[in-house]
Design an enzyme around this catalytic site. Structure first.
Site, short mmCIF file in Angstrom:
data_model
loop_
_atom_site.label_atom_id
_atom_site.label_comp_id
_atom_site.label_asym_id
_atom_site.label_seq_id
_atom_site.Cartn_x
_atom_site.Cartn_y
_atom_site.Cartn_z
N ARG A 162 21.45 -23.23 2.12
CA ARG A 162 22.00 -21.89 2.37
C ARG A 162 21.11 -20.79 1.76
O ARG A 162 21.61 -19.76 1.31
CB ARG A 162 23.44 -21.78 1.86
CG ARG A 162 24.38 -22.86 2.37
CD ARG A 162 24.70 -22.72 3.84
NE ARG A 162 25.42 -21.52 4.16
CZ ARG A 162 26.73 -21.40 4.20
NH1 ARG A 162 27.48 -22.44 3.93
NH2 ARG A 162 27.30 -20.27 4.51
N ARG B 280 23.84 -14.61 1.43
CA ARG B 280 24.55 -13.49 0.80
C ARG B 280 24.13 -13.11 -0.60
O ARG B 280 24.64 -12.15 -1.15
CB ARG B 280 26.05 -13.80 0.78
CG ARG B 280 26.64 -13.89 2.15
CD ARG B 280 28.08 -14.31 2.06
NE ARG B 280 28.17 -15.58 1.38
CZ ARG B 280 29.31 -16.17 1.08
NH1 ARG B 280 30.44 -15.60 1.38
NH2 ARG B 280 29.32 -17.34 0.47
N ARG C 197 23.66 -7.50 7.30
CA ARG C 197 25.07 -7.87 7.46
C ARG C 197 25.95 -6.62 7.65
O ARG C 197 26.98 -6.67 8.31
CB ARG C 197 25.50 -8.62 6.20
CG ARG C 197 26.79 -9.36 6.31
CD ARG C 197 26.89 -10.25 5.07
NE ARG C 197 28.10 -11.04 5.06
CZ ARG C 197 29.18 -10.69 4.41
NH1 ARG C 197 29.22 -9.55 3.73
NH2 ARG C 197 30.25 -11.48 4.43
N ASP D 46 24.60 -21.45 12.23
CA ASP D 46 25.79 -22.03 11.59
C ASP D 46 26.13 -23.33 12.28
O ASP D 46 25.82 -23.53 13.46
CB ASP D 46 26.98 -21.08 11.66
CG ASP D 46 28.02 -21.44 10.61
OD1 ASP D 46 27.86 -21.02 9.45
OD2 ASP D 46 28.97 -22.18 10.93
N TYR E 84 36.99 -28.45 11.14
CA TYR E 84 37.26 -27.05 11.53
C TYR E 84 38.02 -26.98 12.85
O TYR E 84 38.89 -26.13 13.02
CB TYR E 84 35.95 -26.25 11.60
CG TYR E 84 35.38 -26.00 10.23
CD1 TYR E 84 35.90 -25.00 9.41
CD2 TYR E 84 34.35 -26.79 9.72
CE1 TYR E 84 35.39 -24.79 8.13
CE2 TYR E 84 33.85 -26.59 8.45
CZ TYR E 84 34.37 -25.59 7.66
OH TYR E 84 33.89 -25.39 6.39
O1 CP3 Z 1 20.10 -21.26 4.63
C1 CP3 Z 1 20.93 -20.74 5.39
O2 CP3 Z 1 21.68 -19.82 5.05
C2 CP3 Z 1 20.95 -21.24 6.80
C3 CP3 Z 1 22.11 -20.87 7.53
C4 CP3 Z 1 23.45 -21.57 7.33
C5 CP3 Z 1 24.69 -20.85 7.43
N1 CP3 Z 1 25.68 -21.78 7.47
C6 CP3 Z 1 24.83 -19.40 7.51
C7 CP3 Z 1 26.12 -18.77 7.14
C8 CP3 Z 1 23.75 -22.92 7.21
C9 CP3 Z 1 22.81 -24.09 6.98
C10 CP3 Z 1 25.16 -23.04 7.31
C11 CP3 Z 1 25.85 -24.33 7.32
C12 CP3 Z 1 27.32 -24.37 7.23
N2 CP3 Z 1 28.23 -23.50 7.77
C13 CP3 Z 1 28.03 -25.41 6.63
C14 CP3 Z 1 27.40 -26.64 6.00
C15 CP3 Z 1 26.81 -26.36 4.68
C16 CP3 Z 1 27.81 -26.10 3.60
O3 CP3 Z 1 27.70 -25.05 2.98
O4 CP3 Z 1 28.66 -26.97 3.40
C17 CP3 Z 1 29.41 -25.12 6.74
C18 CP3 Z 1 30.55 -25.94 6.22
C19 CP3 Z 1 29.51 -23.91 7.50
C20 CP3 Z 1 30.76 -23.24 7.97
C21 CP3 Z 1 30.85 -21.86 7.45
N3 CP3 Z 1 30.08 -20.81 7.87
C22 CP3 Z 1 31.74 -21.38 6.46
C23 CP3 Z 1 32.76 -22.23 5.72
C24 CP3 Z 1 31.48 -20.02 6.31
C25 CP3 Z 1 32.25 -19.02 5.46
C26 CP3 Z 1 31.99 -19.21 4.02
C27 CP3 Z 1 30.60 -18.77 3.63
O5 CP3 Z 1 29.80 -19.61 3.26
O6 CP3 Z 1 30.32 -17.58 3.73
C28 CP3 Z 1 30.42 -19.68 7.16
C29 CP3 Z 1 29.77 -18.36 7.31
C30 CP3 Z 1 28.33 -18.29 7.05
N4 CP3 Z 1 27.38 -19.16 7.52
C31 CP3 Z 1 27.66 -17.28 6.30
C32 CP3 Z 1 26.29 -17.58 6.36
C33 CP3 Z 1 25.16 -16.78 5.76
C34 CP3 Z 1 28.35 -16.10 5.59
C35 CP3 Z 1 29.04 -15.15 6.51
C36 CP3 Z 1 28.26 -13.90 6.80
O7 CP3 Z 1 27.08 -13.82 6.52
O8 CP3 Z 1 28.87 -12.96 7.37
#
Ligand code: CP3
Length: 341
Positions: free
Chosen positions: A25, A29, A38, A74, A151
């Protein structure tokens, strides 16, 4: 040829001067340059606009110089492409308004043509490769079928995913149908990503640790193994399961090039459980990045000594937290680059 191929060499198990480093990740953020984008664009606009997705992917690389980039996207773009509506609600997270709870709900779930529905991801890969200019490799990823099912059934995040587990245990036939559809879509998706230019892929089984070891085999591992089988001839595959130390042995002998480890498993235990021969990735406690930089550096050095510098990729044990100070992330990366010097 890549100018910095440390990451790919570690995946092949070659001897390296220091281990490569990236952070799960890493595009996100905790970065002010990410927060600026964002403010202007909602989540799926950022994912679906190749200019934005590629820009966000390279942001952490410009700042810190990791040894690999991971494409900004994502795991939930997969259910979206399968005609399951997914929203990302600010301050809430993923929200699926029509969760899957009974066999009939599966009728509307399609195995799509990924080049049509997810063509924007392939375009983001092309643009990211241009921006990276052969400096470092690019990682593509997908969620495990079980984690995606969590999910789809729960409809939102959860601490324990009781509804998802209940669905599997009360309606196993429907659960297996859904898992197979997700698996087929994921294999086609990751193969398309490889054709578009990613240098390796990672499977995130973020909720694998919710299952007992026995149920893990039936509802998660079986499908991850299909994905590894479908990809391993074309690209190195990394399998990461959060809370899945009990499955490390299967993971190590699956044909994957590397296995991710979370911070609840000590480096030496992970080596023991995986038979000592496969590349491991991990496993710094993400909250330990809140320690002072000096302490972070000491702990990173200890961690590398624990895993050994070869057949090892430095990473966190799960995604970076949004509260991590910039200089602490810097200390983590610097400690790896200074290792042995
Ligand atoms: O390095 C990176 O940031 C690559 C991008 C990436 C995102 N999500 C961007 C994201 C990756 C590799 C993921 C994977 C992901 N997404 C997983 C598996 C990894 C892990 O953390 O367990 C899961 C379970 C998700 C599902 C998901 N997406 C959730 C639960 C959430 C909300 C909680 C959170 O982490 O913010 C997201 C949103 C999300 N995915 C954000 C980002 C940068 C934040 C929301 C935003 O930017 O508005």
């Amino acid at each position: 040829m890549l100018k910095n191929d440390l990451f790919l060499r570690a995946l092949k198990g070659e001897t390296v001067s220091r281990p490569p480093v990236w952070m799960m990740r890493q595009a996100g953020r905790y970065l002010p340059e990410f927060m600026a984008l964002r403010e202007k664009y909602d989540f799926f606009t950022r994912c679906q606009t190749p200019e934005l997705a590629s820009e966000i992917t390279v942001q952490p690389i410009r700042r810190y110089g990791m040894d690999a980039a991971i494409l900004f996207s994502d795991i939930l773009v997969i259910p979206q492409a399968m005609d399951i509506e997914v929203q990302m609600k600010p301050n809430f997270g993923p929200f699926l308004p029509h969760p899957i709870r009974k066999p009939q709900d599966l009728d509307a779930v399609v195995v799509p043509d990924v080049n049509k529905t997810l063509g924007y991801v392939m375009e983001a890969i092309t643009q990211t490769k241009e921006k990276l200019d052969d400096e470092i490799p690019l990682i593509g990823f997908a969620g495990s079928p079980w984690t995606i099912l969590c999910y789809c059934v729960e409809g939102q995040g959860s601490k324990s995913f009781d509804k998802a587990r209940g669905f599997c245990f009360t309606q196993p036939e429907a659960a297996h149908q859904l898992l197979q559809k997700i698996t087929d879509t994921t294999i086609a998706y990751l193969q398309a990503k490889v054709r578009a230019g990613v240098n390796a892929v990672q499977i995130f089984d973020s909720w694998g640790g919710m299952l007992s070891p026995q149920d893990y085999q039936e509802f998660s591992w079986k499908y991850i193994q299909q994905i590894v089988d479908g990809l391993k001839e074309e690209t190195p595959v990394i399998v990461f399961g959060k809370g899945c130390w009990f499955a490390l042995r299967e993971m190590a002998s699956s044909g994957a090039s590397a296995v991710g480890v979370d911070w609840t498993c000590a480096p030496k235990s992970a080596r023991y459980l995986t038979g000592g021969n496969i590349t491991l990735q991990g496993n710094f406690d993400p909250a330990r990045l809140l320690s002072p930089p000096k302490k972070i550096k000491e702990m990173v050095t200890d961690m590398i000594n624990g895993f050994g510098k070869d057949k090892y990729i430095v990473n966190l044990g799960h995604g970076i937290l949004p509260t991590i100070p910039l200089e602490n992330a810097q200390a983590f990366i610097d400690a790896v680059k200074e290792y042995g010097s």
